[in-house]
Design an enzyme around this catalytic site. Structure first.
Site, PDB file in Angstrom:
ATOM      1  N   THR A 190     -20.507 -16.675  -6.156  1.00 26.16           N
ATOM      2  CA  THR A 190     -19.750 -17.567  -5.271  1.00 26.16           C
ATOM      3  C   THR A 190     -19.697 -18.978  -5.839  1.00 26.16           C
ATOM      4  OG1 THR A 190     -20.463 -16.255  -3.378  1.00 26.16           O
ATOM      5  CG2 THR A 190     -19.543 -18.424  -2.911  1.00 26.16           C
ATOM      6  N   ASP A 206     -28.471  -4.552  -9.264  1.00 27.06           N
ATOM      7  CA  ASP A 206     -29.780  -4.256  -8.666  1.00 27.06           C
ATOM      8  C   ASP A 206     -29.654  -3.604  -7.292  1.00 27.06           C
ATOM      9  OD1 ASP A 206     -30.533  -5.672 -10.889  1.00 27.06           O
ATOM     10  OD2 ASP A 206     -31.036  -7.498  -9.814  1.00 27.06           O
ATOM     11  N   ARG A 211      -4.390  -9.144 -11.683  1.00 27.76           N
ATOM     12  CA  ARG A 211      -5.298  -9.483 -12.773  1.00 27.76           C
ATOM     13  C   ARG A 211      -5.386  -8.382 -13.825  1.00 27.76           C
ATOM     14  NH1 ARG A 211     -10.096 -12.457  -9.209  1.00 27.76           N
ATOM     15  NH2 ARG A 211      -8.942 -14.396  -8.914  1.00 27.76           N
TER      16      ARG A 211
END
EC number: 1.3.99.33
Length: 803
Positions: free
Chosen positions: A339, A573, A632
């Protein structure tokens, strides 16, 4: 004398092990030799840091406490075994116990030359700056034909060989004594004063002021205004504090900000030199006491959040608003995750606000083409929305002078923008229920963030690359740090607890139910958090190239050396944690590249980053090659097909629309040769190595398309400015890994779903750790909408069901 002897192979049968066992017995009166095995040391992988594993920490501790080290190496293909090389990589990655440590090399092999070539290579490795062992010069013990050298009791049969081994070993004992005297702390003095130095940060020059007395470093002031807010902030507190606390330069770089960390350390070292001191003396001093804390800790809370990025902090703030206790565990030293590295643009349809802005050329045409999409190609669950959108757009096109938007337009663009087919012929698109929640509640997220303390810029409607439509809300403070700062402040003011440097490793399970998490602290200590609910918000796996390659089903190839825009913390993770208790995965084969990334670093905020309506992309021939307003993955694929490297062309007016820079940064980048500037297009073409006439023709054609509002070459979706006012700029760009669309399967209430379709009690997830929303391609600006919307939902569900 205490010595550590390392068996340099993980083979069960090894003559090097037998040699060290003989030395342990034979020299028992001279030294206490502790033999250590490397069989449990994992292969080195920089993207999956396992420094805290007991096997590695055991080596770190024992070597640090020993007077010297002996390494016995065999020879495989003229070098040392890969298992030994991995150990040395781990011992020079985050920990450095061999630095200055006296070390002796021995070796045994079947060949008559012993392990001579392996020992030579090992010596070179040990001399490397990251290892920096004090290897004994000259005497090397080479045991050839090792299979014939020992008797049944494991003793060397040849007296001459024993004599030579004794000669080498006794020289090593004397070498250890002398070398360790050199390692003893030295006193250092300075010429008292205040010293101005300039070092190198991540984004450019880093001015520093260092105040020294005759015996101490008294104060360190850093002008951090040129660095990205949030990413390196922890560097400017932790590094100076540990330097001052321990009067030492033996300070670990901050994970994720190593360039800036080393810049600060180098700056202090320069000041010490200016003051007549020797910085090497301070580099050999022990670390500050606060950096060595290894005490295990246990906590209890209502909800524990795994991950301190936008999704995790939003969830934490929402838990506090519900009157419950919360803890955030972030594995990196600083909050923010991806972020804080984002452009800060948050998609949310806000028609009443948007209609106060005029439409850009091409936007009405874009909508006309959209509603002409064949209804047979629309998935059944989206068809009713698509039909309603057709009516909305038809009504709008009667007066297309203003910027139109609606929740349904956002929903359909998210659906179509994410609809992709992988290399195996499998078509994917976003789960309707999840996409509906996203596009119905994202504006609520904007209003909620404003209430938390984010100050939004209402003067313009923004749009990042690949967004397909202007609907982004942008904070006044640049980039994504505005969200992190506001949420961090809110959480701390309202008695929330945040632990950084805390990597979650396991769930606490009681009778099969989740009752908290186990984590590792900065120095390997165990952190236990008991909780009623767990929210996974640890991000995707964009910084884990091996994991990207493992799951990839979309790109033809993901190169080992591909750059990433991601924080180094984003390694999957949370996904692996979920898998450990049976969570289902969805969409793992699809990852997104950011087409407009720095070719050398993967960063997205170097050069001039302007709105896509002002993108003019030219390849290495000076020609446009794609609709710059596209998605994209479309832009990335086109760039890759054109050689990867391309240039964003801008003029002075387009430069003014850049969201990422300042005049000072532009000057620095032009001087460094990472951004090109010229007074004419011809001169700019020469700088970037393309034909001047071709570039001029390309820009003239583009300018004519802006005037006409239509691009006959590539059908660009929307236009804004021409390229016509000098000076002109060229920003080199190349695709880099940016976002992973796949992750844990969730429902609309953010429950994590098991492979059998049932919910996992007390476990919730939000953000890039999840999958199912963006499918094959994420629209620019939808990530922040996702994390803040589902972060809030995850918290609300956790509190309602568990607290």
């Amino acid at each position: 004398m205490k010595l550590i002897a390392i068996v340099g192979t993980n083979a069960k049968q090894s003559y090097n092990r037998i040699l060290l066992q003989f030395m342990k017995r034979h020299f028992v009166q001279k030294a206490d030799i502790d033999i250590m095995e490397i069989a449990n040391v994992p292969m080195f992988n920089e993207t999956e840091d396992q420094t805290d594993l007991p096997a590695i920490q055991n080596f770190n501790t024992k070597i640090s406490q020993a007077d010297g080290v002996i390494i016995a190496t065999p020879e495989h293909n003229h070098t040392i075994p890969s298992s030994l090389n991995s150990l040395l990589e781990w011992l020079s990655f985050k920990v450095h116990p061999l630095d200055g440590k006296p070390l002796m090399i021995v070796g045994a092999s079947y060949d008559v030359q012993g392990s001579s070539r392996a020992q030579l290579h090992l010596r070179q490795i040990l001399d490397a700056p990251g290892v920096n062992a004090a290897v004994m010069p000259g005497s090397e013990f080479l045991l050839g034909r090792a299979h014939q050298a020992f008797d049944e009791a494991g003793n060397l049969k040849s007296e001459a060989t024993v004599d030579f081994l004794e000669s080498c070993f006794f020289k090593f004992l004397r070498f250890v004594q002398v070398a360790n005297q050199l390692n003893e702390p030295e006193e250092v003095s300075f010429e008292a004063g205040t010293y101005q130095v300039t070092t190198q940060g991540h984004n450019g020059k880093l001015p520093m002021t260092v105040t020294l007395s005759e015996e101490k470093i008294e104060k360190i002031d850093i002008d951090s205004s040129g660095e990205s807010s949030g990413i390196a902030d922890i560097v400017f507190t932790r590094i100076p504090n540990e330097i001052l606390e321990g009067q030492t330069l033996n300070v670990d770089a901050v994970s994720g900000a190593s360039v800036t960390s080393n810049g600060v350390l180098d700056g202090v070292a320069r000041a010490i030199k200016l003051a007549g001191g020797n910085p090497d003396v301070l580099r050999k001093r022990p670390k500050a006491p606060s950096a060595l804390d290894k005490e295990d800790k246990t906590y209890s809370t209502d909800v524990v959040i795994v991950g301190g990025g936008g999704a995790g902090l939003a969830a934490a703030a929402r838990v506090l608003q519900a009157g419950k206790q919360v803890m955030v565990l972030e594995k990196f030293p600083a909050l923010g995750g991806n972020t804080v590295r984002s452009g800060g643009l948050l998609n949310a349809a806000d028609p009443e606000w948007q209609k106060t802005f005029p439409a850009n050329p091409g936007e009405a045409h874009n909508l006309s083409e959209l509603i002409q999409t064949d209804e047979d190609s629309i998935a059944a669950e989206y068809l009713a929305d698509f039909k309603e959108l057709k009516q909305q757009v038809t009504n709008y096109l009667k007066d297309p002078s203003y910027l139109f938007d609606s929740n349904i337009l956002h929903r359909i663009q998210t659906y179509i923008g994410g609809k992709r087919t992988d290399r195996n012929g499998c078509e994917v698109y976003g789960n309707y229920d999840l996409v509906k929640v996203l596009t119905d509640k994202d504006l609520d997220s904007v209003h909620w963030l404003a209430d938390i303390g984010v100050d939004f810029d209402r003067s313009e409607v923004s749009m990042p690359v690949g967004a397909l439509w202007r609907r982004s809300h942008k904070p006044k403070q640049p980039m994504g740090y505005a969200f992190i700062e506001a949420l961090d402040t809110y959480i701390r003011k309202n008695s929330g607890t945040i632990l950084t440097d805390t990597a979650v490793t396991d769930f606490i399970l009681e009778n099969g139910l989740i009752k908290g998490v186990l984590a590792k602290g900065r120095n390997g200590q165990t952190i236990t958090v008991h909780a009623q609910a767990v929210v996974l918000a640890s991000g995707g796996f964009g910084a884990n190239t091996k994991m990207l390659q493992q799951y990839n089903t979309y790109w033809s190839n993901i190169d080992d050396n591909i750059q990433t825009t991601n924080s180094p913390a984003i390694t999957g993770d949370g996904i692996r944690l979920g898998q450990s208790i049976g969570a289902a995965l969805v969409g793992m084969g699809f990852s997104q590249m950011m087409p407009v990334s720095d070719p050398n670093t993967g960063a997205i905020f170097s050069g001039l980053q302007v709105p896509p309506a002002n993108f003019v992309m030219v390849n290495q021939e000076g020609k446009r090659f794609v609709d710059e307003y596209g998605s994209r993955d479309t832009l990335s694929k086109a760039a890759i097909d054109n050689g990867g490297l391309f240039y964003l062309i801008a003029d002075e007016n387009i430069k003014a629309t850049a969201m990422n820079t300042s005049n000072e940064k532009i000057e620095e980048q032009v001087a460094a040769g990472t951004l090109y500037r010229a007074d004419t297009l011809e001169s700019l073409a020469e700088q970037i190595g393309v034909d001047p006439a071709t570039l001029v023709e390309t820009i003239n054609n583009y300018n004519s398309y802006v005037e006409a509002g239509y691009d006959p070459e590539f059908d660009k979706g929307a236009f804004d400015l021409k390229v016509e006012k000098a000076p002109f700029y060229a920003t080199p760009r190349k695709p880099a890994t940016h976002h992973t669309m796949g992750g844990l399967k969730i429902d609309t209430q953010a429950h994590v779903i098991k492979e059998d379709g049932n919910k996992i009690p007390s476990l919730y997830a939000a953000g890039e750790v999840t999958g199912g929303i963006h499918a094959g391609n994420r629209l620019g600006g939808n990530a922040l909408a996702d994390i803040f919307t589902f972060g809030r939902i995850a918290a609300e569900t956790a509190v309602t069901e568990c607290c």
